[in-house]
Design a protein around this motif. Structure first.
Motif, PDB file in Angstrom:
ATOM      1  N   ASN A   1      21.559  38.267  58.270  1.00 40.36           N
ATOM      2  CA  ASN A   1      21.986  37.776  57.051  1.00 40.36           C
ATOM      3  C   ASN A   1      20.587  37.342  56.196  1.00 40.36           C
ATOM      4  O   ASN A   1      20.715  36.129  55.634  1.00 40.36           O
ATOM      5  N   ARG A   2      19.728  38.137  56.248  1.00 42.37           N
ATOM      6  CA  ARG A   2      18.652  37.824  55.356  1.00 42.37           C
ATOM      7  C   ARG A   2      17.500  38.700  55.067  1.00 42.37           C
ATOM      8  O   ARG A   2      17.818  39.996  55.502  1.00 42.37           O
TER       9      ARG A   2
ATOM     10  N   GLY B   1      20.684  48.170  50.928  1.00 38.49           N
ATOM     11  CA  GLY B   1      19.592  48.651  50.324  1.00 38.49           C
ATOM     12  C   GLY B   1      19.073  47.588  49.302  1.00 38.49           C
ATOM     13  O   GLY B   1      19.886  46.587  48.902  1.00 38.49           O
ATOM     14  N   ILE B   2      17.810  47.368  49.184  1.00 44.38           N
ATOM     15  CA  ILE B   2      17.158  46.392  48.179  1.00 44.38           C
ATOM     16  C   ILE B   2      16.098  47.129  47.217  1.00 44.38           C
ATOM     17  O   ILE B   2      15.631  48.335  47.515  1.00 44.38           O
TER      18      ILE B   2
ATOM     19  N   ASN C   1      17.441  47.677  57.344  1.00 43.53           N
ATOM     20  CA  ASN C   1      17.973  48.584  56.176  1.00 43.53           C
ATOM     21  C   ASN C   1      17.103  48.597  54.989  1.00 43.53           C
ATOM     22  O   ASN C   1      16.210  48.986  55.529  1.00 43.53           O
ATOM     23  N   GLY C   2      17.621  48.297  53.926  1.00 47.19           N
ATOM     24  CA  GLY C   2      16.753  48.645  52.804  1.00 47.19           C
ATOM     25  C   GLY C   2      15.089  47.867  52.737  1.00 47.19           C
ATOM     26  O   GLY C   2      15.295  46.945  53.468  1.00 47.19           O
ATOM     27  N   MET C   3      14.215  48.590  52.230  1.00 43.41           N
ATOM     28  CA  MET C   3      12.879  47.938  52.452  1.00 43.41           C
ATOM     29  C   MET C   3      12.402  48.192  50.990  1.00 43.41           C
ATOM     30  O   MET C   3      12.466  49.208  50.209  1.00 43.41           O
ATOM     31  N   ALA C   4      11.457  47.174  50.599  1.00 41.44           N
ATOM     32  CA  ALA C   4      10.774  47.440  49.310  1.00 41.44           C
ATOM     33  C   ALA C   4       9.318  46.893  49.432  1.00 41.44           C
ATOM     34  O   ALA C   4       8.945  45.986  50.453  1.00 41.44           O
TER      35      ALA C   4
ATOM     36  N   ILE D   1       9.145  43.707  52.042  1.00 44.28           N
ATOM     37  CA  ILE D   1      10.415  43.123  52.411  1.00 44.28           C
ATOM     38  C   ILE D   1      11.377  43.871  52.617  1.00 44.28           C
ATOM     39  O   ILE D   1      11.660  44.885  52.207  1.00 44.28           O
ATOM     40  N   ALA D   2      11.933  43.334  53.988  1.00 32.22           N
ATOM     41  CA  ALA D   2      13.137  44.231  54.627  1.00 32.22           C
ATOM     42  C   ALA D   2      14.475  43.395  54.648  1.00 32.22           C
ATOM     43  O   ALA D   2      14.547  42.281  54.687  1.00 32.22           O
TER      44      ALA D   2
END
Length: 214
Positions: free
Chosen positions: A174-175, A203-204, A155-158, A167-168
């Motif tokens: 759950n991580r 999302g992150i 899902n979200g990544m940064a 970081i995904a």
């Protein structure tokens, strides 16, 4: 929250109402940008609630980020490609993703060098039987390659500001999972960044102090 202009917002208040399916929020050029999947619109809103539709993407889902030169990218799951908004407002195909997967493409993040990372769910959603997804890289030069696999509903990544770590969010594992980013954009040294218990991270983002939010 703290804005790039130094203003501080200490209370929760609505900026926009009437959205159909808002996703992929991004802070960019002093405004919050988001993808309204239901309306197939890219919307930008300032902290006073003044908003405008700045683009249309005929896809569900889709997500957005920007190249270092300011042009916006959009992941189009419907077209199985990465789109690029030109200066005249028209969308062009930045990269065809169909050779890697025909399953739904989901989130995007662009690093400071112009490398775009995209993830693919790996199965038809909703309603499909679970299968692990992948992360793909579209380099600044236009090459497309898979850089990670066996991701449980990516899902979200940064990307960290120094362009060294991706970081995904793995919603079904759950991580939050981290990877080192190599000079060529490849990912390595996969590890658990945070175990979030029973939560399903989506999302992150990374704030100015380096903390990761989901």
């Amino acid at each position: 929250m703290s804005t790039s202009g130094g203003d501080h917002v200490s209370e929760l208040r609505p900026l926009l109402t009437g959205l159909k399916f808002p996703e992929s929020p991004r802070w960019h050029l002093g405004r919050l940008w988001l993808a309204d999947w239901g309306a197939q619109e890219v919307i930008a809103v300032d902290l006073h609630g003044a908003s405008e539709v700045v683009g249309h993407v005929a896809s569900f889902p889709f997500s957005i980020d920007w190249l270092p030169d300011g042009r916006m990218l959009a992941v189009s799951a419907a077209q199985c490609c990465l789109l690029r908004e030109e200066m005249n407002g028209e969308w062009a195909t930045h990269s065809d993703l169909s050779s890697l997967s025909q399953k739904p493409w989901n989130e995007i993040v662009v690093d400071g060098r112009g490398n775009a990372y995209l993830n693919n769910i790996g199965f038809k959603f909703p309603g499909g039987e679970f299968a692990a997804g992948i992360v793909a890289l579209v380099t600044a030069g236009g090459s497309v390659l898979q850089v990670a696999d066996d991701v449980a509903f990516p899902n979200g990544m940064a990307v960290t500001p120094d362009n060294t770590t991706l970081i995904a969010a793995e919603s079904y594992a759950n991580r939050l999972t981290a990877f080192d980013i190599g000079p060529d954009g490849a990912l390595s040294n996969r590890r658990v960044w945070a175990d979030v218990g029973d939560d399903h991270p989506d999302g992150i983002c990374i704030d100015v102090e380096g903390a990761v939010w989901y």
